[in-house]
Structures are given as structure tokens and as C-alpha cells.
Write a protein that holds these residues in place. Structure first.
Motif, short mmCIF file in Angstrom:
data_model
loop_
_atom_site.label_atom_id
_atom_site.label_comp_id
_atom_site.label_asym_id
_atom_site.label_seq_id
_atom_site.Cartn_x
_atom_site.Cartn_y
_atom_site.Cartn_z
N GLY A 55 0.78 -1.24 0.00
CA GLY A 55 0.00 0.00 0.00
C GLY A 55 0.80 1.28 0.00
N SER A 80 -2.19 -7.94 6.33
CA SER A 80 -3.15 -8.04 7.42
C SER A 80 -4.57 -8.21 6.93
CB SER A 80 -3.08 -6.79 8.31
OG SER A 80 -3.39 -5.65 7.56
N GLU A 110 3.51 4.04 6.12
CA GLU A 110 2.23 3.33 5.95
C GLU A 110 1.30 4.16 5.09
OE1 GLU A 110 0.64 0.71 6.29
OE2 GLU A 110 0.53 -0.13 8.30
N ASP A 111 0.51 3.51 4.26
CA ASP A 111 -0.52 4.27 3.55
C ASP A 111 -1.66 4.62 4.48
OD1 ASP A 111 -1.06 1.56 3.72
OD2 ASP A 111 -2.17 1.47 1.85
N SER A 115 -7.19 -0.39 11.78
CA SER A 115 -7.42 -0.93 13.13
C SER A 115 -6.20 -0.75 14.03
CB SER A 115 -7.74 -2.43 13.03
OG SER A 115 -6.59 -3.14 12.63
N GLY A 116 -5.04 -0.49 13.43
CA GLY A 116 -3.80 -0.36 14.20
C GLY A 116 -3.08 -1.69 14.40
N THR A 118 -1.58 -3.77 12.35
CA THR A 118 -0.29 -3.94 11.66
C THR A 118 0.83 -3.30 12.47
OG1 THR A 118 -1.48 -3.91 9.57
CG2 THR A 118 0.91 -3.58 9.46
C1 PRP Z 1 -3.31 -2.38 4.72
C2 PRP Z 1 -2.58 -1.07 4.76
C3 PRP Z 1 -1.89 -1.08 6.10
C4 PRP Z 1 -2.79 -1.94 6.96
C5 PRP Z 1 -3.57 -1.06 7.88
O1 PRP Z 1 -2.42 -3.32 4.23
O2 PRP Z 1 -1.67 -0.95 3.70
O3 PRP Z 1 -0.60 -1.68 6.02
O4 PRP Z 1 -3.68 -2.63 6.07
O5 PRP Z 1 -4.56 -1.77 8.56
P1 PRP Z 1 -4.57 -2.01 10.13
O6 PRP Z 1 -4.23 -0.71 10.79
O7 PRP Z 1 -6.00 -2.44 10.36
O8 PRP Z 1 -3.59 -3.09 10.45
P2 PRP Z 1 -2.86 -4.71 3.57
O9 PRP Z 1 -2.62 -5.80 4.55
O10 PRP Z 1 -4.25 -4.56 3.01
O11 PRP Z 1 -1.84 -4.95 2.44
P3 PRP Z 1 -1.42 -4.03 1.20
O12 PRP Z 1 -0.59 -2.91 1.77
O13 PRP Z 1 -0.63 -4.96 0.35
O14 PRP Z 1 -2.67 -3.52 0.52
#
Ligand code: PRP
Length: 186
Positions: A55, A80, A110-111, A115-116, A118
Motif C-alpha cells: 500500500g 493483514s 504506511e498508507d 485498526s492499528g 499492523t
Molecule cells: C493495509 C494497509 C496497512 C494496513 C492497515 O495493508 O496498507 O498496512 O492494512 O490496517 P490495520 O491498521 O487495520 O492493520 P494490507 O494488509 O491490506 O496490504 P497491502 O498494503 O498490500 O494492501
């Protein structure tokens, strides 16, 4: 606003219900974040910008060009989400930098903080590797996590509770290449 023909060409005909942050707004904010980071990190010290794939890839590419310091760039792969729109709560570390992060100022990019989960899982793992400092720069933040091990020091925009796509963010791996952040019609 109606979805433009250019966007429809990129989405394969799917309409955008609304744009949250335009290409121009994002560019301005990313430049400000780069200035803040340049000010906040002491001169003459090692800086490693660590992007969470996938992301962050577009945000990181724009951000690093706004940081007026010598830096290194590397990436982590964690996952995640599955292919849907709900966070599963699981974080898998699929790829991690082999070289040391010890003694470096690490900027984790982070993009979105949703939920926090990751960051709460990843930061303790990275802390054991002895960085000089470890801070997070997130383009978007939903501010819904009850507790964060370490909250983001630099945040681009507060994000509403919607499933957002574009500028790196996907839905089932699509729409990452849209130049704005928006919400796709169901
Ligand atoms: C997304 C996003 C963050 C994370 C945030 O990644 O890029 O890394 O979820 O969510 P959280 O705060 O609930 O943990 P994703 O796992 O979808 O993978 P990607 O970056 O490959 O799209």
C-alpha cells in the motif's frame, strides 16, 4: 461529481462515489510531511525509510523526494487483510530487510492506519533490532484503534470510516494506481 472518463478508463468502468483527497491536495500534504521530517530528524545521522508494501509504494515514492537529507530506502512486506474489506487481525511478516537497522533513525511508512493491528504487531518486532529511533509516517489515519504501541508521528490526513482506495490503496488488488484517494461505488 461525476466520475471522469479518465478515471473510468482506469477503473474499467467502475464509478467513484466520492473523492476524499485529490491529487493536488495529496501533493501539497506530502510536501509538508517531507519538510516536517527534514526538520525533525537531526542532521548527520543515518535515516532509513522503510515502506510497508504494497500500500505505501506510491506515497513513499513521493515522500522520499521531499526529504532533504541523505536516506536509505527499503521495504517490508506484511499482510493483514485478505481480499475483502474487513481487517482479519492477523499480521504476517513475509519479507524483512536482511541488513541491520541498528543505530538508524527508521521511518516506517504506511498508507493507512486502520485498526492499528499492523503497527501494533510490527513495531515490537522492529524495536528488538535496535534502531536509534523508530517513528511512523502514515498518509491516512482512521483514529479508531483503542491502543497503539506507537502512534504515527507524521500523519497526512484524518480518514473517515470508509473503505478507501487509490494512491496505493486497493480493493481486491485493484485501484492502487488511481492518483487520488476515494471511495468506489459498490
Ligand atoms: C493495509 C494497509 C496497512 C494496513 C492497515 O495493508 O496498507 O498496512 O492494512 O490496517 P490495520 O491498521 O487495520 O492493520 P494490507 O494488509 O491490506 O496490504 P497491502 O498494503 O498490500 O494492501
Amino acid at each position: 461529481m461525476p466520475t471522469t472518463a479518465e478515471t473510468l478508463a482506469r477503473t474499467g468502468g467502475k464509478h467513484i462515489s466520492h473523492v476524499l483527497f485529490s491529487e493536488e491536495q495529496i501533493a501539497r500534504r506530502v510536501a509538508e510531511l517531507g519538510e516536517q521530517i527534514t526538520r525533525d530528524i537531526p542532521e548527520g545521522e543515518d535515516i532509513l525509510v522503510l515502506g510497508l508494501l504494497k500500500g505505501s509504494f506510491i506515497f513513499l515514492s513521493d515522500l522520499v523526494r521531499e526529504i532533504r537529507r541523505p536516506i536509505e530506502v527499503d521495504f517490508l512486506i506484511v499482510s493483514s487483510y485478505g481480499s475483502g474489506t474487513e481487517s482479519s487481525g492477523e499480521v504476517q511478516l513475509l519479507y524483512a530487510r536482511q541488513a541491520s537497522i541498528e543505530g538508524k533513525h527508521v521511518i516506517l511508512v504506511e498508507d493507512i492506519v486502520d485498526s492499528g493491528t499492523t503497527l501494533n504487531r510490527l513495531i515490537p518486532i522492529l524495536e528488538t533490532r535496535g534502531p536509534r529511533s523508530l517513528e511512523v509516517c502514515a498518509l491516512l489515519h482512521k483514529h479508531i484503534a483503542k491502543e497503539m504501541v506507537r502512534d504515527a508521528k507524521w500523519v497526512g490526513f484524518d480518514c473517515p470510516q470508509e473503505f478507501v482506495i487509490g494512491y496505493g490503496l486497493d480493493h481486491s488488488e485493484k485501484y492502487r494506481h488511481l492518483p487520488f484517494v476515494g471511495v468506489i461505488e459498490p
